[in-house]
Design a protein around this motif. Structure first.
Motif, PDB file in Angstrom:
ATOM      1  N   GLY A  74       0.638   4.222  -1.619  1.00 11.79           N
ATOM      2  CA  GLY A  74       1.780   3.409  -2.030  1.00 11.79           C
ATOM      3  C   GLY A  74       1.362   2.289  -2.961  1.00 11.79           C
ATOM      4  O   GLY A  74       2.023   2.003  -3.959  1.00 11.79           O
ATOM      5  N   VAL A  75       0.240   1.652  -2.642  1.00 11.26           N
ATOM      6  CA  VAL A  75      -0.278   0.578  -3.487  1.00 11.26           C
ATOM      7  C   VAL A  75      -0.679   1.128  -4.856  1.00 11.26           C
ATOM      8  O   VAL A  75      -0.391   0.519  -5.893  1.00 11.26           O
ATOM      9  CB  VAL A  75      -1.473  -0.133  -2.810  1.00 11.26           C
ATOM     10  N   LYS A  76      -1.329   2.279  -4.870  1.00 10.55           N
ATOM     11  CA  LYS A  76      -1.731   2.883  -6.146  1.00 10.55           C
ATOM     12  C   LYS A  76      -0.513   3.194  -7.012  1.00 10.55           C
ATOM     13  O   LYS A  76      -0.520   2.956  -8.224  1.00 10.55           O
ATOM     14  CB  LYS A  76      -2.526   4.162  -5.899  1.00 10.55           C
ATOM     15  N   GLU A 124       0.374   1.484 -10.636  1.00  6.12           N
ATOM     16  CA  GLU A 124       0.604   2.287 -11.836  1.00  6.12           C
ATOM     17  C   GLU A 124       1.957   1.946 -12.462  1.00  6.12           C
ATOM     18  O   GLU A 124       2.090   1.849 -13.680  1.00  6.12           O
ATOM     19  CB  GLU A 124       0.541   3.773 -11.507  1.00  6.12           C
ATOM     20  N   SER A 125       2.949   1.715 -11.620  1.00  8.91           N
ATOM     21  CA  SER A 125       4.268   1.346 -12.112  1.00  8.91           C
ATOM     22  C   SER A 125       4.232  -0.003 -12.835  1.00  8.91           C
ATOM     23  O   SER A 125       4.820  -0.164 -13.903  1.00  8.91           O
ATOM     24  CB  SER A 125       5.264   1.295 -10.954  1.00  8.91           C
ATOM     25  N   VAL A 126       3.528  -0.965 -12.265  1.00  7.45           N
ATOM     26  CA  VAL A 126       3.414  -2.288 -12.884  1.00  7.45           C
ATOM     27  C   VAL A 126       2.688  -2.192 -14.227  1.00  7.45           C
ATOM     28  O   VAL A 126       3.104  -2.810 -15.210  1.00  7.45           O
ATOM     29  CB  VAL A 126       2.694  -3.276 -11.937  1.00  7.45           C
ATOM     30  N   ILE A 127       1.629  -1.398 -14.270  1.00  5.81           N
ATOM     31  CA  ILE A 127       0.908  -1.215 -15.538  1.00  5.81           C
ATOM     32  C   ILE A 127       1.843  -0.598 -16.575  1.00  5.81           C
ATOM     33  O   ILE A 127       1.870  -1.022 -17.736  1.00  5.81           O
ATOM     34  CB  ILE A 127      -0.354  -0.348 -15.335  1.00  5.81           C
ATOM     35  N   MET A 151       7.426   7.289  -8.557  1.00 10.97           N
ATOM     36  CA  MET A 151       7.497   8.516  -7.752  1.00 10.97           C
ATOM     37  C   MET A 151       6.358   8.564  -6.737  1.00 10.97           C
ATOM     38  O   MET A 151       6.566   8.934  -5.585  1.00 10.97           O
ATOM     39  CB  MET A 151       7.494   9.750  -8.643  1.00 10.97           C
ATOM     40  N   LYS A 152       5.154   8.170  -7.155  1.00  7.35           N
ATOM     41  CA  LYS A 152       4.017   8.158  -6.235  1.00  7.35           C
ATOM     42  C   LYS A 152       4.252   7.169  -5.096  1.00  7.35           C
ATOM     43  O   LYS A 152       3.966   7.461  -3.935  1.00  7.35           O
ATOM     44  CB  LYS A 152       2.732   7.798  -6.973  1.00  7.35           C
ATOM     45  N   ALA A 153       4.762   5.997  -5.441  1.00 10.46           N
ATOM     46  CA  ALA A 153       5.007   4.981  -4.418  1.00 10.46           C
ATOM     47  C   ALA A 153       6.078   5.439  -3.434  1.00 10.46           C
ATOM     48  O   ALA A 153       5.968   5.205  -2.233  1.00 10.46           O
ATOM     49  CB  ALA A 153       5.409   3.662  -5.072  1.00 10.46           C
ATOM     50  N   GLU A 154       7.117   6.096  -3.942  1.00  8.58           N
ATOM     51  CA  GLU A 154       8.190   6.567  -3.071  1.00  8.58           C
ATOM     52  C   GLU A 154       7.722   7.686  -2.146  1.00  8.58           C
ATOM     53  O   GLU A 154       8.176   7.788  -1.012  1.00  8.58           O
ATOM     54  CB  GLU A 154       9.372   7.035  -3.906  1.00  8.58           C
ATOM     55  N   LYS A 155       6.837   8.534  -2.642  1.00  4.40           N
ATOM     56  CA  LYS A 155       6.350   9.644  -1.829  1.00  4.40           C
ATOM     57  C   LYS A 155       5.340   9.185  -0.773  1.00  4.40           C
ATOM     58  O   LYS A 155       5.147   9.849   0.236  1.00  4.40           O
ATOM     59  CB  LYS A 155       5.698  10.701  -2.717  1.00  4.40           C
ATOM     60  N   VAL A 191       5.612  -8.756   7.113  1.00  4.79           N
ATOM     61  CA  VAL A 191       5.350  -8.284   5.758  1.00  4.79           C
ATOM     62  C   VAL A 191       5.218  -6.769   5.777  1.00  4.79           C
ATOM     63  O   VAL A 191       4.485  -6.226   6.597  1.00  4.79           O
ATOM     64  CB  VAL A 191       4.041  -8.912   5.218  1.00  4.79           C
ATOM     65  N   PRO A 192       5.928  -6.064   4.875  1.00  6.51           N
ATOM     66  CA  PRO A 192       5.754  -4.618   4.813  1.00  6.51           C
ATOM     67  C   PRO A 192       4.325  -4.273   4.381  1.00  6.51           C
ATOM     68  O   PRO A 192       3.789  -4.890   3.472  1.00  6.51           O
ATOM     69  CB  PRO A 192       6.760  -4.151   3.773  1.00  6.51           C
ATOM     70  N   VAL A 193       3.721  -3.310   5.054  1.00  6.61           N
ATOM     71  CA  VAL A 193       2.342  -2.921   4.748  1.00  6.61           C
ATOM     72  C   VAL A 193       2.356  -1.512   4.170  1.00  6.61           C
ATOM     73  O   VAL A 193       2.601  -0.548   4.893  1.00  6.61           O
ATOM     74  CB  VAL A 193       1.466  -2.962   6.025  1.00  6.61           C
ATOM     75  N   PRO A 194       2.100  -1.381   2.876  1.00 11.58           N
ATOM     76  CA  PRO A 194       2.130  -0.055   2.266  1.00 11.58           C
ATOM     77  C   PRO A 194       0.840   0.713   2.530  1.00 11.58           C
ATOM     78  O   PRO A 194      -0.198   0.130   2.826  1.00 11.58           O
ATOM     79  CB  PRO A 194       2.268  -0.365   0.781  1.00 11.58           C
ATOM     80  N   SER A 195       0.925   2.010   2.393  1.00  7.30           N
ATOM     81  CA  SER A 195      -0.266   2.845   2.469  1.00  7.30           C
ATOM     82  C   SER A 195      -1.087   2.656   1.195  1.00  7.30           C
ATOM     83  O   SER A 195      -0.609   2.085   0.205  1.00  7.30           O
ATOM     84  CB  SER A 195       0.135   4.313   2.607  1.00  7.30           C
TER      85      SER A 195
END
Length: 69
Positions: A34-36, A40-43, A58-62, A27-31
């Protein structure tokens, strides 16, 4: 189109993790950042706020992903 891109991105991350791992159920484990960003994108998707969704993307990609993701 942003939502479709998000789904494609998630799918690619899972496929990459599976292809590069020796484990059966890797399973990929985000930082944390990345989760934040993803949250925010889902919201933004749920509220129909494309600007918020884009900011979250953009936040998740960075954000740095652990274990090569």
């Amino acid at each position: 189109m942003q939502t479709e891109g998000n789904l494609e991105n998630e799918s690619a991350q899972w496929k990459y993790k599976q292809a590069t791992s020796d484990g059966v159920a890797a399973v990929p484990v985000p930082s944390v950042e990345g989760v934040k960003g993803k949250a925010e994108s889902v919201i933004g998707m749920m509220l129909g706020d494309q600007s918020r969704q884009m900011d979250g993307n953009m936040k998740a990609e960075k954000a740095a992903w652990k274990d090569g993701v």
